[in-house]
Design an enzyme around this catalytic site. Structure first.
Site, PDB file in Angstrom:
ATOM      1  CD  GLU A  76     -35.080  48.405 -20.399  1.00  0.00           C
ATOM      2  OE1 GLU A  76     -34.344  49.387 -20.229  1.00  0.00           O
ATOM      3  OE2 GLU A  76     -36.311  48.427 -20.265  1.00  0.00           O
ATOM      4  CG  ASP A  77     -33.285  49.040 -25.502  1.00  0.00           C
ATOM      5  OD1 ASP A  77     -34.341  48.621 -24.986  1.00  0.00           O
ATOM      6  OD2 ASP A  77     -32.875  50.200 -25.365  1.00  0.00           O
TER       7      ASP A  77
END
Ligand code: MN
Length: 713
Positions: A76-77
């Site tokens: 996600e990051d």
């Protein structure tokens, strides 16, 4: 702050042979890809990953799970692809990280009761591996602990989501310490004043309460020892959120809730349970209506225990649960059964298997000898019969597995179902018959021109969609029938110079519908459309009514004139040896073509044609009789009279008249009487073309149920 060393040494306490290198590798990798990222707290992002991983070790999770904890935000990051995680850390790790990412990406909009339930189930259903949820819970717990750095509205949003979704999930997993932590943290952000109040009062009273609890415990022990009962007495402490719940549910103050002392007495036999109950009631005054015997009548979830409330020595309430060790064990594992109890509308029989599995999970969690083996066996498919999808505004909807876009459309509104012409999943067009999958964001495209199709019935799954499609089809068939019936009748009427619109305005059609036992004119029209009744039959019934109630339309007048003309022109009769004789048909016997006939020479009025058996003829002077014969042509119409005697029955008149019209005869007049002995006598004046047609009608009428006699007059 947690360090890598804290994690690895914690793992080694419960799993001495663990593959610590993999944890170290994940740590290094994670530090590299998250490099430069900072939490709102100002700490490096890595701290969040270490904390989450550490929480997982507190849950005594295996190495794979802890590794997944360290990597849970990589997809996600950062720019990392799941493929790389799979290559470096293996299939299982990648699956868990992928699962956590999917859940994190979801946007849950509404958190109403039913929604929360569906969201929890969806998360469970999307987690092919229980560790996905455990990592997610660890992630959430650390985020809750550091929520103070977020903006206030985000704090409330996340706290509410935690309370509605994640705390109950933790409860269902049987991880109560996470559940209470999440609940207390949520309460802190959602109801800061109440939280503060509870904390102060609990702190103030703590010493006093503990002292009192000790004394009470002592007292109970002594009493039970007198009767030789060996018991274990546990004090049940409430966390802040459960105090808050009890306050709001029972409308109590903090003190009132906190003053309630709760004990659990565990003994060796059922007999002792009741003995203990008796002793407690002899020591303290029981509170009326608070005694519950779940020992003889267990709860649905198999929970067994005796519950009672008594007034303690200082006037405060004491809640006591009394049970055996076995009941206590079942109560601990009962989280699973409790789950079943709360199942939603699609609860299935496979639940039992799931509970067996969960019971096993709880059993294993107690003894955790080999966490690796344990976790490898707990891949789960908790809701094999359901799928969960999102609406475009983020609501979660549950469907039976195999449901399609059409089921989804109908679940929104029956009109959306009826008008649906396409569906988009995560923005891409898909066929209507394609199946729903967990986590899909589904959008339905409608068109006013679209309508349901019979084919849909072959693949829809939900009863709602099935019923709606069927009823639409039925309605449609009826509508089509009505329209077709209307146009058939309209054409037939036009041939008679009649106008359907005018007739629809009058009451006559509905009267006929009534006679034929239909509910409405629409039904009648539908039956015409479906070919079950002919327009001719209706017109046959309509005509006499129009003749009586309405001015005769031009069409009918013309026709009658034609008929009279035809008779005047002597059509159809050849008089032997004579030509251009004035011929008329006798009114006594109404001969029709095909009948044996004879001519009677009248004085000055030409020849009257009689039936050969007519009584007038028999009595008359033989000299005046003349031989005649038929000379038929198709256009000729003759009038005949029939008397039908029948037993009284509803609808018989309809049956008889429909036979007459079916045989292409016109009913000019009908006269119906009921005799005193409940017989019906109907006199019909009909128009036929020849005697064969009349014979046919008579034969057919004799076959009508309840018809006794058919006579030609
Ligand atoms: Mn995270």
């Amino acid at each position: 702050m947690i360090r890598l060393n804290d994690i690895t040494s914690q793992i080694l306490t419960y799993h001495p042979k663990a593959n610590i290198e993999l944890v170290e590798k994940a740590y290094v990798y994670s530090a590299k890809v998250h490099q430069g990222q900072i939490r709102l707290s100002g700490e490096p992002y890595l701290s969040h990953l270490l904390e989450a991983a550490y929480i997982l070790t507190q849950m005594k999770m295996d190495v794979i799970c802890v590794v997944a904890g360290l990597l849970h935000d990589t997809i996600e990051d950062t720019d990392v692809e799941l493929e790389e995680i799979r290559r470096l850390f293996g299939e299982e790790t990648a699956n868990i990280v992928g699962g956590v990412t999917k859940i994190s990406k979801m946007q849950f909009s509404s958190r109403k009761q039913q929604q929360a339930e569906n969201i929890r189930k969806m998360i469970l259903a999307m987690s092919s591996d229980i560790r996905v949820i455990l990592v997610k819970l660890a992630d959430r717990l650390h985020n809750m602990r550091t929520l103070g750095y977020q903006r206030p509205e985000k704090q409330r949003y996340i706290a509410a989501e935690t309370l509605d979704i994640y705390a109950p999930l933790a409860g269902r997993m049987g991880i109560n310490w996470i559940k209470s932590s999440l609940e207390d943290l949520s309460l802190y952000y959602l109801e800061p004043e109440i939280y503060e109040k509870i904390r102060n009062e609990v702190a103030q009273k703590k010493g006093e309460r503990e002292k009192f609890l000790r004394e009470m415990k002592e007292l109970l022990f002594e009493k039970l020892a007198e009767f030789n009962i060996k018991a274990s007495i546990k004090v049940r402490d409430k966390h802040f959120y459960s105090i808050y719940k009890k306050m709001s549910d029972q409308n109590l103050t903090v003190n009132q809730v906190y003053d309630i002392l709760a004990f659990r007495v565990i003994v060796n036999s059922i007999k002792e349970c009741y003995e203990v109950l008796g002793h407690i009631h002899s020591m303290f005054k029981p509170v009326q209506g608070r005694f519950k015997d779940y020992v003889s009548v267990p709860k649905v979830n198999m929970y067994q225990s005796l519950h009672t409330s008594v007034i303690g020595p200082l006037g405060q309430r004491m809640e006591v649960q009394i049970r055996t060790w076995e009941m206590d064990r079942v109560a601990e594992e009962g989280i699973a059964a409790h789950w079943k109890y709360k199942e939603g509308p699609f609860a299935s029989k496979t639940d039992d298997k799931q509970f067996a599995w969960l019971r096993q999970l709880l059993e294993w969690q107690k003894s955790l000898k080999d966490p690796v083996e344990f976790l490898e066996t707990v891949r789960m498919d908790l809701f094999p019969d359901e799928v969960y999808v999102f609406t475009p505004i983020g609501e979660v909807k549950a469907f039976p597995k195999g449901s399609t876009m059409i089921d989804y459309a109908y679940s929104i509104h029956s009109e959306v179902g009826e008008k649906c012409m396409g569906a988009r999943v995560n923005g891409k067009m898909v066929p209507l018959r394609s199946q729903l999958k967990n986590g899909y964001i589904v959008e339905i495209i409608t068109s006013p021109k679209q309508h349901p199709s019979k084919d849909w019935l072959e693949f829809v799954k939900t009863p709602r969609a099935k019923t709606k499609i069927r009823s639409w089809i039925n309605r449609q068939e009826k509508d089509e029938g009505i329209n077709l019936g209307k146009s058939l009748l309209e054409k037939a009427l036009a041939r008679q110079h009649l106008n359907l619109t005018n007739i629809l305005k009058s009451e006559q059609l509905s009267a006929i519908a009534g006679e034929l036992s239909f509910h409405s004119v629409e039904d009648l029209l539908a039956q015409i459309g479906l070919g079950k009744i002919s327009p001719k039959q209706i017109i046959g019934r309509l005509k006499p009514k129009l003749g009586i109630k309405e001015e005769k339309p031009a069409g009918i007048v013309t026709k009658m004139v034609d008929r009279i003309k035809r008779r005047r022109l002597d059509h159809g009769i050849k008089v032997k040896g004579v030509s251009d004789m004035l011929v008329r048909f006798a009114n006594c016997c109404h001969p029709i073509p095909g009948d044996p006939v004879i001519g009677f020479i009248t004085r000055g009025r030409g020849i009257t044609i009689h039936h050969k058996n007519c009584s007038h003829v028999v009595k008359s002077e033989p000299d005046r009789l003349v031989e005649v014969s038929w000379e038929t042509s198709k256009d000729d119409i003759y009038v005949a009279r029939l008397r039908v005697t029948s037993e009284e029955r509803k609808g018989i008149l309809a049956d008889v008249s429909s036979i007459i019209t079916q045989k292409n005869a016109n009913i000019i007049e009908a006269d119906v009487k009921t005799t005193t002995d409940s017989k019906g006598i109907s006199l019909f004046t009909i128009e036929v073309q020849n005697s064969k047609q009349l014979q046919d009608i008579i034969v057919a009428l004799k076959k009508v149920k309840n018809v006794l006699i058919v006579e030609r007059l």
